[in-house]
Design a protein around this motif. Structure first.
Motif, short mmCIF file in Angstrom:
data_model
loop_
_atom_site.label_atom_id
_atom_site.label_comp_id
_atom_site.label_asym_id
_atom_site.label_seq_id
_atom_site.Cartn_x
_atom_site.Cartn_y
_atom_site.Cartn_z
N ILE A 312 54.40 -28.66 72.73
CA ILE A 312 55.05 -29.67 73.58
C ILE A 312 54.07 -30.78 73.91
O ILE A 312 52.93 -30.52 74.32
CB ILE A 312 55.55 -29.01 74.88
CG1 ILE A 312 56.60 -27.95 74.55
CG2 ILE A 312 56.12 -30.06 75.83
CD1 ILE A 312 57.09 -27.19 75.76
N PRO A 313 54.47 -32.05 73.75
CA PRO A 313 53.61 -33.18 74.13
C PRO A 313 53.21 -33.08 75.60
O PRO A 313 54.02 -32.72 76.45
CB PRO A 313 54.48 -34.40 73.86
CG PRO A 313 55.46 -33.95 72.83
CD PRO A 313 55.75 -32.52 73.15
N ALA A 314 51.95 -33.40 75.89
CA ALA A 314 51.44 -33.26 77.25
C ALA A 314 50.28 -34.22 77.48
O ALA A 314 49.78 -34.85 76.54
CB ALA A 314 50.99 -31.82 77.50
N THR A 315 49.86 -34.31 78.73
CA THR A 315 48.72 -35.13 79.12
C THR A 315 47.71 -34.26 79.86
O THR A 315 48.08 -33.47 80.73
CB THR A 315 49.16 -36.27 80.06
OG1 THR A 315 50.12 -37.08 79.39
CG2 THR A 315 47.97 -37.14 80.45
N LEU A 316 46.45 -34.39 79.51
CA LEU A 316 45.40 -33.72 80.26
C LEU A 316 45.21 -34.45 81.58
O LEU A 316 44.89 -35.64 81.59
CB LEU A 316 44.08 -33.74 79.48
CG LEU A 316 44.01 -32.92 78.18
CD1 LEU A 316 42.66 -33.14 77.51
CD2 LEU A 316 44.20 -31.45 78.49
N VAL A 317 45.40 -33.76 82.69
CA VAL A 317 45.21 -34.40 83.98
C VAL A 317 43.99 -33.85 84.72
O VAL A 317 43.58 -34.40 85.75
CB VAL A 317 46.47 -34.27 84.86
CG1 VAL A 317 47.61 -35.04 84.26
CG2 VAL A 317 46.86 -32.81 85.06
N GLY A 318 43.42 -32.79 84.23
CA GLY A 318 42.20 -32.23 84.80
C GLY A 318 41.46 -31.44 83.74
O GLY A 318 42.08 -30.70 82.98
N VAL A 319 40.14 -31.62 83.65
CA VAL A 319 39.36 -30.94 82.63
C VAL A 319 38.18 -30.23 83.27
O VAL A 319 37.73 -30.62 84.36
CB VAL A 319 38.86 -31.93 81.55
CG1 VAL A 319 40.02 -32.56 80.81
CG2 VAL A 319 37.97 -33.00 82.17
N PRO A 320 37.64 -29.19 82.62
CA PRO A 320 36.48 -28.49 83.17
C PRO A 320 35.28 -29.43 83.28
O PRO A 320 35.17 -30.40 82.54
CB PRO A 320 36.21 -27.37 82.15
CG PRO A 320 37.52 -27.19 81.44
CD PRO A 320 38.14 -28.55 81.40
N SER A 321 34.38 -29.12 84.19
CA SER A 321 33.23 -29.98 84.42
C SER A 321 32.31 -30.07 83.21
O SER A 321 31.50 -30.98 83.11
CB SER A 321 32.44 -29.49 85.63
OG SER A 321 32.08 -28.12 85.46
N THR A 322 32.42 -29.12 82.28
CA THR A 322 31.60 -29.17 81.08
C THR A 322 32.10 -30.21 80.09
O THR A 322 31.42 -30.53 79.13
CB THR A 322 31.58 -27.80 80.38
OG1 THR A 322 32.93 -27.36 80.18
CG2 THR A 322 30.85 -26.78 81.24
N SER A 323 33.33 -30.72 80.31
CA SER A 323 33.87 -31.77 79.46
C SER A 323 33.81 -33.09 80.22
O SER A 323 33.78 -33.12 81.44
CB SER A 323 35.32 -31.47 79.09
OG SER A 323 35.39 -30.31 78.29
N ALA A 324 33.78 -34.18 79.48
CA ALA A 324 33.73 -35.49 80.11
C ALA A 324 35.09 -35.84 80.69
O ALA A 324 36.08 -35.91 79.96
CB ALA A 324 33.32 -36.55 79.09
N ALA A 325 35.17 -36.03 81.99
CA ALA A 325 36.43 -36.39 82.63
C ALA A 325 36.40 -37.87 82.96
O ALA A 325 35.72 -38.30 83.87
CB ALA A 325 36.63 -35.58 83.90
#
Length: 387
Positions: A312-325
């Protein structure tokens, strides 16, 4: 390269090993014995890695002309897959044992042993592709051409390091019939062998019975969303989110509509049932994230929570601190949801949070969430809850 070919005894792994040998690699075949029960045969098991499978794998290796060994990984399998399966159900979660087996046995344990023995790569008969088109030209995991058999979902938990040391020769086959035809052409006796299915360590296919035998009975109540007791049960481990049948409730809903399991609380031993709309959610929260590349808040992805479910198409609205947010598209607004709402971009945290374009039903804690960019795997994580 020196390649260790995992041979399950089926047609897929046999053709994969043959193609690796034909490509000029120095191939050694190995069958992973995952059960100590010597009477677990094809007639008594619906899964894979049985005694009969070991014999089929040996004959295939002889036909290909490669050395063949059997490795006893039954203790690892029991501790890392079976016990995990039981613990997750006891905690009210819904695990996928095939995902755990691929992560912890068919790649982690196998690759560790292969490395110690000096092998460069592991070859399997999984339906997925590896291409050198990731960031910086790094190998990346992609869906198989054969979407009906695609296994990129269950392989996503292997992580980028294992991908760099894996071969999936079947990824470019469009149909299973093509694989069987090649097996016949190579004189492999497994060309007509049926596929394995169901949970391999539940020989009779009765998952609920398996859980009861191993976890015992823990009676509790079946209630509605208001807490009204509607019935009783013998253990919360016999239920999963989205379940409709076998609820132990005799009275129909006041409006006559079907009822489903919408929540499970092992601590209170309560199973909550309700209408279908209570199962739907637009947001998912997941932990234990395995990323194939940095994730950024606001990025558009496709999200899948079942092995052969819809992405399903989606949007990342929060990512782990190890990834660039970072905000999406040079600080512009996040893409609008299908219902018109605009998902807020949240700061980096410990969990992964996504907003779906369309609502998803039957989301259960413990399921694996896999994110895709078209057919390329971006990340895998374990679902914690509906937001």
């Amino acid at each position: 390269m020196k390649v260790l070919a995992a041979m399950s005894g089926g047609v897929d792994s046999a053709v994969a090993a043959a193609r690796a040998a034909e490509a000029g690699h120095e191939v050694v075949g190995v069958h992973m014995a995952l059960s100590k029960s010597r009477d677990q045969t094809r007639t008594g098991s619906r899964g894979c890695c049985t005694v009969e499978d070991a014999s089929d794998a040996r004959r295939a290796a002889e036909r290909i002309g490669i050395p063949y060994y059997v490795w006893d990984l039954s203790d690892d399998f029991h501790d890392l897959v079976v016990e995990d399966f039981l613990a997750e159900y006891a905690a009210g979660r819904t695990p996928n044992p095939c995902v755990r087996c691929n992560e912890r046995i068919k790649f982690a344990s196998l690759l560790e042993r292969a490395t110690l023995l000096g092998f460069d790569a592991v070859c399997t008969g999984h339906y997925a592709s590896i291409r050198a088109d990731g960031p910086g030209g790094a190998p990346s995991l992609h869906r198989s051409r054969n979407m009906e058999k695609d296994q990129s979902y269950v392989l996503a938990v292997m992580g980028p390091e294992a991908v760099r040391r894996s071969l999936f020769p079947l990824g470019e086959y469009a149909t299973k019939a093509e694989v069987r035809a090649e097996a016949r052409a190579r004189g492999l006796g497994v060309s007509t062998k049926p596929d394995s299915y169901d949970i391999c360590f539940v020989a009779d296919g009765d998952t609920r019975g398996f859980l009861e035998r191993n976890l015992g009975e823990a009676p509790g109540e079946v209630v509605d969303a208001d807490g009204t007791v509607l019935g009783t049960h013998r253990g919360t481990h016999g239920f999963t989110i989205g379940q409709r049948r076998g609820l132990g409730v005799e009275r129909p809903a006041p409006d006559g509509a079907p009822r489903y399991v919408v929540d499970i609380d092992p601590a209170s031993r309560q199973v909550v049932i309700g209408a279908a709309e209570l199962l739907s959610t637009y947001e998912l929260v997941a932990g234990d994230v395995i990323s194939f590349e940095p994730l950024t808040a606001g990025r558009r992805v496709s999200a899948q929570i079942r092995a052969h479910g819809e992405a399903i198409p989606a949007t990342l609205v929060g990512v782990p601190s190890t990834s660039a947010a970072v905000p999406p598209a040079e600080g512009g607004p996040a893409p609008a949801r299908a219902d018109g709402a605009t998902p807020a971009v949240e700061p980096a945290g410990t969990a992964l949070r996504i907003r779906l374009d369309t609502p998803l039903r039957g989301v259960a804690p413990g399921q694996t969430l896999v994110l895709y960019d078209e057919d390329r795997v971006l990340a895998a994580a374990t679902l914690e809850r509906r937001a």
